[in-house]
Structures are given as structure tokens and as C-alpha cells.
Design an enzyme around this catalytic site. Sequence first.
Site, mmCIF file in Angstrom:
data_model
loop_
_atom_site.group_PDB
_atom_site.id
_atom_site.type_symbol
_atom_site.label_atom_id
_atom_site.label_comp_id
_atom_site.label_asym_id
_atom_site.label_seq_id
_atom_site.Cartn_x
_atom_site.Cartn_y
_atom_site.Cartn_z
ATOM 1 N N LYS A 1 2.455 24.505 1.223
ATOM 2 C CA LYS A 1 1.664 23.706 0.046
ATOM 3 C C LYS A 1 2.469 22.784 -0.439
ATOM 4 O O LYS A 1 1.764 21.766 -0.411
ATOM 5 C CB LYS A 1 2.084 24.820 -0.904
ATOM 6 N N ARG A 2 3.398 22.482 -0.348
ATOM 7 C CA ARG A 2 4.121 20.722 -0.481
ATOM 8 C C ARG A 2 3.336 19.512 0.548
ATOM 9 O O ARG A 2 3.095 18.473 -0.240
ATOM 10 C CB ARG A 2 5.094 20.944 -0.503
#
Length: 485
Positions: free
Chosen positions: A257-258
Site C-alpha cells: 500500500k505504501r
Amino acid sequence: MSKKVKVRFAPSPTGDLHVGNIRTALFDWAYARHTGGTFLFRIEDTDTTRVTDEYINAAIDTLKWLGLQWDEGPEVGGPNGPYLQSQRLDIYAEWAQKFLDQKDAYYCYCSPDELEAVRESQRAANVAPGYNGHCRELTADQIAAFKAQGREGVVRMRMPDGTTTFRDEIRGDVTFDHKFVPDFVLVRADGSPLYTLAVAVDDVLMGVTHVLRGEDLLSSTPRQIRVYQAMGVKLEDYPVFAHLPFVMGADNAKLSKRNGEVSIAWYREQGYLPEAICNYLALLGWSPGDDRENISMKELTELFTVEKVHSSPARFDMKKLEAINGDKIRALSLEEFATWTMPFLIKAGIITGTNAEVELVKQALPIIQERIVKLDEAPQLLKFLFVKEFAVDPEAVSKITDAAAKDILKRSLADLEGVATWNHEAIEAVLRASLIEELGLKPRIAFTALRIATTGSTISPPLFESMELLGKEACLARISKALTL
């Protein structure tokens, strides 16, 4: 090809489907379509604590939205249902019992604490941690003693000595030494099946011929092959494996997600077209063999082969996805563009969907189609046409309140009042003659003030086309109001 290809996409939807899931589904779908085979969709939902009906329905909706229609599975049906593993528990229980009867499997009564103690000692001895076979050859008395203590056993598969070698269509021959593949659990103490049992049984019973899946599942392959052996499947009837390369973020770390790994639902909400998503994901680990980056779904099915899938990791590049999405938007017909854009305008509260609004939107769309890369940019660009109470954006007000800007607006107001035929050609001609040729202003200086006064923002579609759509009365009224700021 000796038998008709049948591939499967079998997610365990514990959340919305992500980039990695869909890249796998896309490759499965494309391979099935390329070979004239069958695309099977199966839901692995035996983990009832994490898989919900909401996520299952979302997974089905996502595949439909992307155009990855399946030939067999939920809603479609087929000869090998049911297609939710939670509805196949009796099948797994039956096979587990067969493995026990055949002595391919056995009950293990080791407690979690005992298993952890073994792993600790293995680590201390610098030995690969894994099950030590403690319960492999229990006597009837030992089993009775465990049961008397209230212990409930898990079912473990026996791994023989030796190695497992299989052909991976992307990586070539792969060999696993069984000393690193200890006896593994098939069924939990509560009777629920684990992935390795359910996936192998289903692939065999559903006639899957090719398993295209992520590289992270490579290490589970010898366990699945062991289940095939216990089921009596002949070597030549094993599914063909192809493990797809990892997708990495721009920072060379595994996608998360980063660094870009967000759900397909997020891309959908942002205004990415399904064909753009599929086009871009197809290029993550696969190439048609040239430098082409813009391909249609039809071309993908014509060109896709497993042989062209790379073994090295692919890198996710949001900028490239945006570029492809922009290209796909520009390739849409006006009707298609309107169909995709209207929901974003309605959701943003820009329009309600009346016939008059829709007609004005269709007139405006051609002037933004070349400018946007995502559909969610349309509301910001077109809101100036529909606002009931027009106001200049606060951050832009200072750009039209100085003396120079006010002189530009006063002169423009006088010039525009005399325009008889209100179209962008006439508007541009009179303003260029007055502001650029007579006053010698640079276009950026002259037209920025007008853009802010008429659209309320420094960012808008082409100025003169915007003014034409807005209409003479509204333009003059807005410029007059701007002069009062």
C-alpha cells in the site's frame, strides 16, 4: 496442445482485490482466450473469519467491471460446482479420510507450545525449522492417551524422503529437497481444510490443466504435487505450473500500500478505465515482443503466451499507468466518454442528470478530453458551467484584484459586449486584437485574468471554448462581478 486448456483464478477475498490479484486473473483470462480454453473462477473462502460475503461480491463485481468474464464459476455455473470452497467441505473431508485410510496421512496431536519448542531447538541447532515427525508412527495406546488428555488431532500429510522436481513454464525445472518440506497439515483440529488440501483437490476435480499464479506460491507446489500423488493422479495429468514474477514498487520493494498496491476499487474511484488497467497490468511481467505499450483487450488475447512472461520482477509505475489511461480516454468516442464521465459528475454533485445538463456536458466534453488523464478530473474542470452561485476560488482572487488585472477585465468587458455571434472563434479574435495586438500584453497575462473571472480558477478547459459554452450573458455578468472584488 494435447488437451484443452483450463485455467483458474481462485482468490481468497479477505479485502478488495489488488493489483497483484488482478494481474494474475488477467493472465489467466488472456491465456484461456488465446488458446480457446476455459477460464474458471473459484472463491477460496474456507477462512470464514476473514472472507466475507461483501468481499466475495466485490471480487465478482471487479472481474465483471474489468471485462474478465469467466466461463465457469459463481453466477455462471458449470459442471464442477459449487465454486465456493465453503460449500465443498464434505468433499475435502472425504479426501482427507481417504488419505488417512491409505496411510498417506496421519493424525498429529502435538500442541502449539510443543511445536514451537521443537522449532526453537531446531533454530538453536541451526537446522531448518519444521515438523519433526513426532506423531508419524503413534501406537494405539499413545493415541488413546492423547485423546484422554482432550487433545484433538490435525491431519498431516506424509512427505516421503527425496525430492520433488517439476517443470515451471516460466522458470524451467524446479527442484525441492523434502528435508525443507516437512509433513504438512491438511485439516485443522476443528475439521476445516487448509489451502493446500482444498486447492489441490479442486484443481484435480475441476479439470484444471494450467496453474498461473504468483511467485509467492512457488514453495507450496511440492505439497500440492504430494496431494495429487495421494489422489492417484498420474504424472502426465498434473496441472502445468507457471509462477508469475513479483510486482515491485518504484522503491524496488515488493508492492505494498505504501508504494502503489491499493485495491482495484480505488483505481476505479479515481477514474481509471478498466481497459487501461488491464493494458498496463498486462505489461507487468509480459511483453508482446515489441516496444508497444498501448494494446487492446482483443490484441492481448491474440498475443498472450506464457512463454513471453518474464521471470524477473516487474516494476509498478503509476506515471505509466496514468499515461495509458489518458491515451484510452482520448480514444473514446464522445458517447463512450459521456457514459464514463457522467457518474463522476453526478457523484461530485456537479450535475443531477437532467437532459439539459447532460446536453451541456456533451458539448463540453470534447474540450477536456485531450486534457485529462483520469475521469475524476472532469468535475473540477466542468463545475464552472453548473454552479448556481458563482464565486472565484479564494486562492485565485489576488490574481485579479490588482490594477493591471482590472484594466484587462474592464477592456475585455467592453470588447465582449460588442460580439454579435457568440462562438469561440469570434471571442478569441476580438480579445487577441484588443489585448495582445493593441495593448501588447502577453497571452498568459491577458488571458489568466479572464480565465479566473469567467471560470473561477486558474485551471480550466481552453478559455475561449469555455466562454462559448458559458454563454455571453453569464460571461459578462461574471467579469462584472470580478471587477467588484
